[in-house]
Write a protein that holds these residues in place. Structure first.
Motif, short mmCIF file in Angstrom:
data_model
loop_
_atom_site.label_atom_id
_atom_site.label_comp_id
_atom_site.label_asym_id
_atom_site.label_seq_id
_atom_site.Cartn_x
_atom_site.Cartn_y
_atom_site.Cartn_z
N ARG A 487 -32.86 4.70 3.27
CA ARG A 487 -32.02 5.84 2.73
C ARG A 487 -32.88 6.88 2.63
NH1 ARG A 487 -28.54 2.34 -1.17
NH2 ARG A 487 -26.49 2.63 -0.29
N PHE A 488 -32.21 8.25 2.86
CA PHE A 488 -33.00 9.32 2.67
C PHE A 488 -31.79 10.27 1.91
CE2 PHE A 488 -35.40 7.71 6.00
CZ PHE A 488 -36.67 8.34 6.00
N GLN A 489 -32.39 11.28 1.14
CA GLN A 489 -31.64 12.37 0.64
C GLN A 489 -32.22 13.68 1.05
OE1 GLN A 489 -32.22 11.41 -3.48
NE2 GLN A 489 -29.98 10.80 -3.79
N VAL A 490 -31.36 14.53 1.77
CA VAL A 490 -31.73 15.72 2.22
C VAL A 490 -31.00 16.84 1.83
CG1 VAL A 490 -32.80 14.51 4.46
CG2 VAL A 490 -30.46 15.67 4.31
N VAL A 491 -31.55 18.10 1.78
CA VAL A 491 -30.94 19.30 1.57
C VAL A 491 -30.95 20.27 2.77
CG1 VAL A 491 -30.85 21.19 -0.25
CG2 VAL A 491 -31.31 18.92 -1.05
N ASP A 492 -30.06 20.85 3.40
CA ASP A 492 -30.07 21.57 4.24
C ASP A 492 -30.49 22.96 3.89
OD1 ASP A 492 -27.47 22.73 3.86
OD2 ASP A 492 -26.64 21.17 5.15
N ALA A 493 -30.57 24.11 4.77
CA ALA A 493 -30.59 25.57 4.54
C ALA A 493 -29.58 26.06 3.85
CB ALA A 493 -31.27 26.21 5.95
N GLU A 494 -28.41 25.72 4.13
CA GLU A 494 -27.12 26.29 3.21
C GLU A 494 -27.15 25.61 1.85
OE1 GLU A 494 -24.26 25.55 6.02
OE2 GLU A 494 -25.01 26.70 7.85
N GLY A 495 -27.83 24.73 1.42
CA GLY A 495 -27.42 24.16 0.28
C GLY A 495 -26.69 23.03 0.27
N GLY A 496 -26.40 22.48 1.23
CA GLY A 496 -25.56 21.04 1.36
C GLY A 496 -26.83 19.90 1.30
N ALA A 497 -26.22 19.09 0.27
CA ALA A 497 -26.93 17.90 0.13
C ALA A 497 -26.26 16.39 0.80
CB ALA A 497 -27.10 17.54 -1.42
N TRP A 498 -27.22 15.65 1.41
CA TRP A 498 -26.68 14.67 2.11
C TRP A 498 -27.23 13.36 1.73
CZ3 TRP A 498 -22.98 15.62 6.11
CH2 TRP A 498 -22.88 17.21 6.24
N LEU A 499 -26.65 12.18 2.01
CA LEU A 499 -27.26 10.90 1.68
C LEU A 499 -27.22 10.42 2.97
CD1 LEU A 499 -28.40 8.65 -0.13
CD2 LEU A 499 -26.12 7.65 -0.33
N LEU A 500 -28.24 9.86 3.69
CA LEU A 500 -28.56 9.47 5.20
C LEU A 500 -29.02 7.83 5.15
CD1 LEU A 500 -29.85 12.64 6.84
CD2 LEU A 500 -27.70 12.30 6.40
N VAL A 501 -28.69 7.47 6.16
CA VAL A 501 -29.36 5.95 6.10
C VAL A 501 -29.62 5.89 7.76
CG1 VAL A 501 -28.64 3.68 5.98
CG2 VAL A 501 -27.69 5.11 4.57
N VAL A 502 -30.85 5.35 7.82
CA VAL A 502 -31.36 5.14 9.19
C VAL A 502 -31.61 3.58 9.20
CG1 VAL A 502 -33.80 5.32 8.41
CG2 VAL A 502 -33.09 5.36 10.78
N GLU A 503 -30.93 2.85 10.25
CA GLU A 503 -30.79 1.42 10.48
C GLU A 503 -30.76 1.10 12.06
OE1 GLU A 503 -28.06 -2.40 9.26
OE2 GLU A 503 -27.21 -0.23 9.01
N GLU A 504 -31.90 0.39 12.30
CA GLU A 504 -32.40 0.07 13.67
C GLU A 504 -32.59 1.40 14.45
OE1 GLU A 504 -29.50 -2.43 14.97
OE2 GLU A 504 -29.92 -4.30 13.87
N GLY A 505 -32.97 2.54 14.09
CA GLY A 505 -33.35 3.73 14.71
C GLY A 505 -31.92 4.53 14.78
N GLU A 506 -30.90 4.28 14.24
CA GLU A 506 -29.86 5.20 14.39
C GLU A 506 -29.46 5.66 12.77
OE1 GLU A 506 -25.78 4.28 16.78
OE2 GLU A 506 -25.62 3.47 14.79
N TRP A 507 -29.23 7.10 12.93
CA TRP A 507 -28.98 7.97 11.62
C TRP A 507 -27.68 8.11 11.54
CZ3 TRP A 507 -32.71 10.02 8.28
CH2 TRP A 507 -33.93 9.67 8.71
#
Length: 514
Positions: A487-507
């Protein structure tokens, strides 16, 4: 200080085991090794477990090492109280004025039963025989000065002679050789042991003024108990009102509509009896009994309070859900009782009528009565590692049954706060580094390069901040169902916050913090 009251005590050894066996759907064999645990410590065990070395106070791993076939039962104080209530009611039929010290131990003033039955010994034996005839074998009884002394005397009674009498004035001599641990105060007992005081007699021999100076009023109370000067009298309970209702069907009925129709009068009487005591029922226990002894028991909840129609609906729903495959014949009887009650004033309508929440409740309840118990459901948060599986649908009016599941340890689960938007199916996204190469996670949970760009729904968003990876590993022992992701938590330049999952190379995007 008041003089000790002659007290008659009834002690039921290993009561948590007895309560478990009495309510178990499939009771264990009489020679089965069973132990009840609270916080992984033995609080009660059967004689078969005791024969293999299991004792109260043992850690779970030690008990299972001594007895590998030990049946582990979690402690349930509510079950103990519920199973003990009819026993107390049975004793009150022969000797009123019973005080429930705790489930499995009750006391009463000895004077009344002794005068009625012709002596303290005769009164104790009458109650022991009564309980033995009711199937509660092994009960011990005693009469002594004060409840504390009488309890210790009952615990020391022999199996073949379950009644022990400590003569008036002999309590101190009887208690003197007993261990200081009998007081069941670990802190106080540990301190006394370090001071060289190991028995109740040694504690009683200390001057009460010195005990008060060192330990305060708490020490004075324990000092009095050790000397057989228990000044607290028996405090009889006030028997609760008979709020339950039983309906017997002769001959047994098989159709749910017939059973529900037969419950209408009993349900109305049940609600009226609660109202007479200014109470309402918020949790209802329904017990269905089959012609051949089959049993279906369930506790139903209500977001407000039950009315007669709600009681009948719960009986019908239980017949539809729980009784399928349980009853080989018709239903012979229905038992309803309040599992939890509340003061009626807390559920009275407001001065200006019901609020919007009450109107919503009535509307949903009417729909549920037409469609059935699971016809109206509400979402709640349950246990699990993945956000989608943590969404649990609960029938309207039921408490969140997933609460216990949610509090279990879930390694790799996402801590609070959770994303406000959770995608039912994680959305495919792309994450690249500053050079445009896809970001990957190695076998040692090391990121190939810092995430720089998030591609979602055809848009490229610059990643301003990111955190992770947090590994998730499931079912590593199963090659077909094993999963490993990060799992990753990212914040983009516009202020949006996302919860991302990478599994077997696929995001993929699992959710978004709105």
């Amino acid at each position: 200080m008041h003089a000790p009251t002659r007290s008659l005590v009834l002690w039921f050894p290993d009561w948590p085991i007895t309560a478990f066996v009495s309510e178990a759907v499939s009771p264990p064999r009489p020679d089965a090794a069973v132990a009840v645990f609270a916080h992984n410590v033995v609080v009660a065990c059967s004689w078969a477990a005791r024969a293999q070395g299991v004792r109260r106070g043992q850690k779970r791993r030690d008990a299972q090492a001594l007895c590998p076939g030990l049946q582990v039962v979690p402690a349930d104080p509510v079950r103990d109280v519920r199973a003990f209530a009819p026993v107390v009611a049975r004793v009150e039929e022969r000797a009123p004025g019973v005080q429930v010290v705790r489930p499995g131990l009750c006391a009463l003033r000895a004077r009344g039963p002794a005068r009625y039955y012709g002596g303290e010994l005769e009164a104790a034996r009458v109650l022991v025989r009564l309980l033995d005839d009711d199937g509660f074998g092994g009960v011990r009884a005693s009469v002594a000065d004060g409840v504390f002394t009488a309890e210790q005397a009952a615990r020391s009674a022999a199996v073949d002679d379950p009644v022990r009498i400590v003569e008036p004035g002999a309590a101190g001599a009887f208690l003197a050789p007993l261990s200081i641990a009998t007081l069941e105060d670990d802190e106080f007992g540990s301190l006394l042991a370090r001071l060289g005081v190991h028995t109740l007699g040694q504690l009683a021999a200390l001057q009460v003024e010195r005990v008060r100076e060192r330990f305060g009023e708490r020490g004075v109370r324990l000092h009095a108990l050790a000397g057989g000067l228990d000044s607290q009298p028996v405090q009889p309970r006030t028997p609760p009102p008979e709020l339950h209702r039983d309906v017997a069907f002769e001959p047994p009925l098989e159709l749910a509509d017939q059973i529900a129709f037969g419950m209408r009068v009993a349900a109305e009487e049940f609600i009226a009896q609660l109202g007479a005591h200014d109470l309402v029922c918020t949790e209802l226990r329904v017990v269905l009994t089959g012609e051949r002894g089959e049993r279906s028991e369930r506790v139903w909840l209500h977001p407000g309070s039950f009315d007669a129609a709600g009681v009948v609906d719960r009986v019908r729903w239980q017949l539809a859900e729980d009784a399928q495959g349980i009853f080989g014949s018709g239903v012979a009887g229905v038992h309803i009782e309040p599992e939890a009650v509340d003061v009626a004033a807390h559920h009275a309508k407001g001065l200006f009528g019901a609020g919007p929440d009450e109107r919503v409740h009535h509307a949903l309840s009417r729909v549920q009565a037409i469609l059935g118990h699971r016809g109206v459901v509400t979402p709640t948060i349950g246990g699990g590692r993945w956000l989608a599986e943590r969404q649990v649908l609960v029938p309207w009016g039921d408490r969140v049954v997933a609460e216990k599941v949610r509090t279990r340890p879930w390694p790799g689960s996402l801590p609070d706060p959770l994303p406000a938007t959770v995608y039912p199916e994680p959305r495919l996204v792309g994450v690249t580094d500053i050079a445009g190469a896809p970001v990957t996670v190695g076998e040692r949970d090391v990121v190939s390069a810092p995430p720089a760009v998030l591609e979602t729904a055809g848009q490229r968003r610059r990643i301003r901040e990111w955190a992770g990876p947090w590994p998730i590993s499931e079912r590593g022992w199963d090659a077909l169902r094993a999963r490993k992701a990060h799992r990753f938590q990212v914040v983009d330049a516009e202020g949006g916050a996302w919860l991302l999952v990478v599994e077997e190379g696929e995001w993929r995007a699992e959710g978004r913090y709105d």
